[in-house]
Write an enzyme that holds these catalytic residues in place. Structure first.
Site: not given
Length: 349
Positions: A35, A244
């Protein structure tokens, strides 16, 4: 290279499947969970390699995932759909001979009405409270459901990665109480359940994360390597910051490399200031914030500026990286982005 290179070792996937297969008796079949696009590594390529190794039962979450596996493998394998028979899936299930694992009375009704005479399995809830029919529901429909000859009855363990958890034995007891005497093939064990021992194996095991090198299968061979190109490097003076919001400040002059990857590529922001990248076995700490496309790395200790640094490698597997980020290996694997150049090793023998 302009982007990172994700190297996928299909021979390692096959070796992990074979190792897990060897833990159960010859009468027990070993399937494979593919999956989420083969846990992010490509369901078609993984399924083809495992089919060549002998796997004949594959598990996906959604019918559309089953369609991709059917296209890759043809009609000579069983493909089970863990989410069952959802509204809108009927044509895909019928046309591609997928086997939905029916989770509720509603799904049971839908399947018998929309797909009479086609294959199906049943999922029972033995205590996880996620998918499957609870004991009272199962008791109400068991006679009807069994008369239609299901191909599999399964349940899922909630704590198989904790071998000492009493929940494992309790779920095993409940599964036996709900299924003994049905005469239908049964499955309880995924990777963790397979490692718990023979009493959890029943007729079919369905390993998932262990195939891809993840815990709780500590003996698994590593499957992925992720190398990230260095775009630029600079000397950062003492007191200067990187990234940042200036979350990291150089305590002394440091050489900082900027590599081409970030949270858009599945390297989650929680890695900011945590974990490391590697060059020839040497750890280079992540500094500053992980941004969308870029990560700062302290390479001061290296004798040269490398062309690339590894974030997944023998020194740091998916679970080690996940621990640094405060998550689990499943999230790291299934988040790996599509901008990487993907290189496949083996799987063709």
């Amino acid at each position: 290279m302009a982007s990172g290179t994700l190297t996928i070792d299909l021979d390692a996937v096959v070796a992990n499947w074979q190792a897990l297969n060897s833990l159960s008796d010859a009468a027990v079949e070993t399937g494979a969970v593919v999956k989420a696009d083969g846990y992010g590594l490509g369901a078609a390529r993984v399924a083809r390699a495992l089919a060549r190794a002998g796997a004949r039962c594959f598990f996906v979450a959604q019918a559309k995932e089953g369609a991709a596996v059917r296209e890759a493998l043809g009609r000579d394998v069983h493909i089970f759909v863990l989410n069952g028979h959802m509204s809108g899936d009927t044509d895909t299930i019928n046309d591609l001979d997928l086997i939905p694992l029916l989770n509720s009375i509603e799904q049971l009704t839908r399947h018998f009405e929309a797909s009479p005479g086609t294959g199906f399995g049943l999922q029972l809830d033995t205590g996880m409270n996620r998918l499957g029919m609870e004991p009272a529901e199962w008791e109400a429909v068991a006679e009807l459901a069994l008369a239609q000859r299901p191909q599999l009855i399964m349940s899922h363990l909630s704590s198989a990665d904790e071998p000492d958890s009493p929940r494992n034995a309790e779920q095993l007891r409940q599964f036996r109480a709900m299924t003994d005497g049905t005469g239908v093939p049964r499955s309880l064990a995924a990777t963790g359940g397979t490692l718990l021992g023979a009493e959890y194996h029943f007729d079919l095991t369905r390993p998932g994360v262990g195939l891809y090198g993840g815990l709780p299968f500590a003996a698994a061979r590593p499957v992925v390597r992720l190398s990230l190109p260095v775009i630029q490097s600079r000397l950062v003076a003492a007191g200067e910051s990187v990234g940042y919001n200036a979350t990291w400040t150089a305590p002394e002059e440091r050489r900082i490399a900027t590599v081409a990857a970030g949270y858009a590529d599945g390297l989650i922001r929680a890695l900011s200031g945590r974990g490391a990248l590697y060059f020839e076995g040497m750890a280079c700490p992540i500094v500053g914030r992980v941004s969308m496309d870029l990560i700062g790395v302290d390479i001061t200790a290296l004798p040269e500026i490398p062309p690339a640094l590894d974030i997944l490698c023998p020194e740091q597997g998916v679970d080690a990286l996940a621990e640094a980020a405060g998550t689990i290996g499943y999230e790291i694997l299934t988040s790996l982005g599509h901008r990487y150049d993907r290189k496949t090793l083996g799987g063709f023998g």
